[in-house]
Motif scaffolding. Structure first.
Motif, mmCIF file in Angstrom:
data_model
loop_
_atom_site.group_PDB
_atom_site.id
_atom_site.type_symbol
_atom_site.label_atom_id
_atom_site.label_comp_id
_atom_site.label_asym_id
_atom_site.label_seq_id
_atom_site.Cartn_x
_atom_site.Cartn_y
_atom_site.Cartn_z
ATOM 1 N N TYR A 295 36.271 41.995 41.955
ATOM 2 C CA TYR A 295 37.047 42.572 40.865
ATOM 3 C C TYR A 295 38.117 41.591 40.402
ATOM 4 O O TYR A 295 38.935 41.127 41.204
ATOM 5 C CB TYR A 295 37.740 43.869 41.315
ATOM 6 N N LEU B 247 43.082 43.685 32.594
ATOM 7 C CA LEU B 247 43.072 45.144 32.759
ATOM 8 C C LEU B 247 43.877 45.859 31.682
ATOM 9 O O LEU B 247 44.033 47.084 31.750
ATOM 10 C CB LEU B 247 43.656 45.509 34.134
ATOM 11 N N LEU C 292 43.872 49.109 38.229
ATOM 12 C CA LEU C 292 42.468 49.464 38.403
ATOM 13 C C LEU C 292 42.284 50.263 39.683
ATOM 14 O O LEU C 292 42.670 49.819 40.765
ATOM 15 C CB LEU C 292 41.627 48.187 38.494
ATOM 16 N N THR D 299 41.529 41.269 38.545
ATOM 17 C CA THR D 299 42.589 42.264 38.345
ATOM 18 C C THR D 299 43.816 41.688 37.640
ATOM 19 O O THR D 299 44.910 42.237 37.755
ATOM 20 C CB THR D 299 43.000 42.897 39.689
#
Length: 228
Positions: A213, A220, A225, A215
């Motif tokens: 992921y 985002l 998240l 981030t």
């Protein structure tokens, strides 16, 4: 209890370092982050912050940025990013952290059945800008990741890794970070560092049984998240 992640807040309440020079999405970004965070995270939740927290050069310059994050809902876990020049010895860093904020360095912390491990990371071999100086730092950071994973509570069911840098190069080739994560059966890897056009180089989704992921705040759109 839920677990969220968001990295690269790049706060600068005590120094003059506006982020909007990197694009309009960064205009008044602390207010955007604060609004999205308050709407998303509850006090009993955890938030993983994988580095580039403050533009401060010294601990006292980073303190207002840490206090800003500290007053937001949830408990936070931090690692160092490449721009966290204020990050001194780990004892001094932990000494100025607000309540319910934790810093990782060569160790780990357990959240329920999950052991959270991590290190800053570095550029990986085979990358476009990788040189011999990078190799020394890269090898040290791979060793630090393994040290953190060795420290993990053996009773934990899962191991998660926080890196600041991506765990591989732009071509998604093999790396020591990937090797170590596979060796220790890591199930989730979060990271930041990539901004703007760099987002296209992100390793995302599941690979080798690990969920990856990106981030970074701007990736985002400043909303933490949810991972679990």
């Amino acid at each position: 209890m839920r677990i969220f992640a968001i990295g690269d807040p790049h706060l600068s309440f005590a120094v003059d370092k506006p982020m909007d020079i990197f694009g309009s999405q960064w205009e008044n970004h602390p207010a955007k982050l604060q609004e999205e965070w308050i709407q998303t995270v509850r006090p009993e939740d955890w938030v993983l912050i994988p580095g580039d927290i403050s533009w401060g050069m010294r601990l006292e310059e980073a303190k207002p940025d840490l206090e800003f994050l500290g007053q937001l809902p949830g408990r936070k876990i931090l690692i160092r990013g490449n721009h966290d020049y204020w990050w001194s010895t780990i004892s001094k860093v932990r000494g100025i952290l607000p309540a319910d904020m934790y810093a990782l360095q060569n160790d780990s912390i357990r959240i329920g059945d999950i052991a959270i491990c991590g290190t800053r990371g570095w550029n990986c071999p085979g990358g476009y800008d990788f040189d011999e100086h990078d190799r020394l730092v890269y090898e040290r950071e791979v060793s630090r990741l393994e040290l953190s994973l060795k420290n993990a509570d053996q009773q934990a069911i899962e191991k998660w890794v926080m890196l600041h840098y991506p765990p591989t190069n732009e071509k998604h080739q093999e790396s020591g970070f990937l090797d170590v994560m596979r060796q220790y059966n890591v199930s989730v890897c979060i990271y930041g560092h990539l901004h703007g056009d760099g987002h296209r180089n992100a390793m995302l989704g599941e690979h080798y049984g690990i969920g990856f992921y990106l981030t970074s705040c701007d990736y985002l759109n400043f909303k933490p998240l949810q991972l679990r």
